[in-house]
Motif scaffolding. Structure first.
Motif, PDB file in Angstrom:
ATOM      1  N   VAL A   1      64.232 -70.915   9.756  1.00  0.00           N
ATOM      2  CA  VAL A   1      62.841 -70.446   9.636  1.00  0.00           C
ATOM      3  C   VAL A   1      62.378 -70.689   8.207  1.00  0.00           C
ATOM      4  O   VAL A   1      62.985 -70.189   7.259  1.00  0.00           O
TER       5      VAL A   1
ATOM      6  N   ASN B   1      59.664 -79.462  17.981  1.00  0.00           N
ATOM      7  CA  ASN B   1      60.259 -78.139  17.784  1.00  0.00           C
ATOM      8  C   ASN B   1      61.399 -77.836  18.765  1.00  0.00           C
ATOM      9  O   ASN B   1      61.609 -76.690  19.133  1.00  0.00           O
TER      10      ASN B   1
ATOM     11  N   ASN C   1      59.607 -75.143   3.196  1.00  0.00           N
ATOM     12  CA  ASN C   1      58.341 -74.968   3.926  1.00  0.00           C
ATOM     13  C   ASN C   1      57.896 -76.308   4.494  1.00  0.00           C
ATOM     14  O   ASN C   1      58.278 -77.380   4.005  1.00  0.00           O
TER      15      ASN C   1
ATOM     16  N   GLU D   1      56.559 -69.497   8.470  1.00  0.00           N
ATOM     17  CA  GLU D   1      56.789 -69.652   9.909  1.00  0.00           C
ATOM     18  C   GLU D   1      57.176 -68.317  10.538  1.00  0.00           C
ATOM     19  O   GLU D   1      57.725 -67.444   9.863  1.00  0.00           O
TER      20      GLU D   1
END
Ligand code: NAD
Length: 249
Positions: free
Chosen positions: A162, A131, A52, A166
Motif C-alpha cells: 500500500v 491492480n 507513491n 492509497e
C-alpha cells in the motif's frame, strides 16, 4: 525486567487478544525501520517520496530500484524470537488476531496464520494498470533496471504494497477493526503509532475497554495511554513476557 504481577494475571486469563506490529519487530532481524534506514545509498530519499503512484509514474526505474534494494535486505533476513513468540500466543489464546503493518512476510515465515497484512507484501508484484497480482512478469532484456511488465497488458509491475495516498485492503481493515473492538488485551509492538489508519486500532481497542500493552524501544504517542509499557527490543521483551506468564512452558 520485572513484569507487574497484575499484568501476568490478566494475560493468564485472557481469551481474546489482538496485536499490532510495526517495523520495530523486524529491526532485530536486521531489517531497518524507515527512521533507522537514513544511511547508505538511498538516504537522500524520503520513503514518502518514493512509495507513491505519482513517483512511480514519473520515474519507474528509481522506485523499482528502491524496492529491489529493500527486497534484497528482506530476502536475507529470518524471523526473530519476537515473531516466534507471536506464533506461540496464537496457539495459547482462544481468539487471536495479528495485525501487521510490515510488508516483509516474516510473520508468515515464522508460522503466524491468524494474521492480516494491512500494507501488503513486498515480495509480491501486481500490475500497475490492472491492480491484479502477477507472478511472472516479463523482464526487459535491454534494461535490467526497468520494472518487469505485465504479461496480460504490458503495463509495468509494481510491488503489492500500500503506497501513501492509497486505501488499505478492505477485508484486512474489517478483520483488524473487529479484532480491536472485541479483544480484551491489545498489544502494540514496534510501531511508532504514527501511520494512519493502522494507528487507530490501539485507540479503538482502548475505547472498547481493552487493556493496552505497548512493547517498544522508545516512547511513542501511545505510551501515555497504555496500561503497561514494556521498554526494550521486542525480540527480548516478548519471549521474556511469555516465560513470565507461563513459567515452564
Ligand atoms: P516506524 O518505523 O514508524 O516505527 C518503528 C517503531 O519501532 C519505532 O517506534 C521504534 O522506536 C520501534 N523500534 C525500533 N526497533 C525496535 C526494536 N528492536 N524493538 C521494539 N521496538 C523497536 O514503523 P511503523 O510503525 O511500522 O510504520 C512505518 C511504515 O513503515 C509502515 O507502513 C511499515 O509498513 C513500513 N515499513 C515496514 C518495514 C518492514 O516490513 N519490516 C520496514 C520499514 C518500514
Amino acid at each position: 525486567m520485572q513484569i507487574p504481577p497484575k499484568l501476568l494475571e490478566i494475560l493468564r486469563n485472557a481469551k481474546r487478544v489482538a496485536v499490532l506490529t510495526g517495523a520495530g519487530i523486524s529491526a532485530d532481524s536486521g531489517i531497518p525501520t524507515f527512521r533507522d534506514a537514513q544511511h547508505g545509498l538511498w538516504s537522500r530519499f524520503r520513503p514518502e517520496d518514493l512509495a507513491n503512484a505519482a513517483a512511480f509514474e514519473r520515474d519507474p526505474k528509481l522506485v523499482w530500484g528502491w524496492y529491489e534494494w529493500r527486497r534484497r535486505a528482506i530476502a536475507g533476513a529470518a524471523p526473530n524470537p519476537a515473531h516466534a513468540a507471536l506464533v506461540t500466543m496464537e496457539h495459547r489464546f482462544p481468539s487471536f488476531m495479528l495485525i501487521t503493518q510490515n510488508v516483509d512476510g516474516l510473520h508468515a515465515a515464522a508460522g503466524s496464520r491468524s494474521m492480516v497484512e494491512l500494507h501488503g507484501n513486498i515480495m509480491r508484484n501486481k500490475c500497475f494498470a490492472e491492480n491484479i497480482v502477477v507472478e511472472n512478469g516479463i523482464a526487459d532484456s535491454h534494461d535490467p533496471e526497468a520494472p518487469p511488465t505485465c504479461p496480460h497488458c504490458g503495463a509495468f509491475l509494481r510491488p503489492d504494497v500500500v503506497w501513501f495516498g492509497e486505501s488499505l485492503p478492505e477485508a484486512a481493515m474489517l478483520a483488524a477493526d473487529k479484532a480491536a473492538r472485541e479483544c480484551e488485551v491489545f498489544f502494540a509492538i514496534g510501531t511508532s503509532a504514527a501511520v494512519m489508519p493502522a494507528a487507530h486500532f490501539p485507540r479503538i481497542a482502548l475505547e472498547s475497554g481493552a487493556v493496552l500493552i505497548e512493547i517498544n524501544r522508545d516512547t511513542t504517542p501511545l505510551s501515555g495511554a497504555a496500561h503497561a509499557v514494556l521498554r526494550g527490543p521486542a525480540a527480548l521483551v516478548l519471549p521474556h513476557l511469555l516465560k513470565s506468564t507461563w513459567p515452564g512452558h
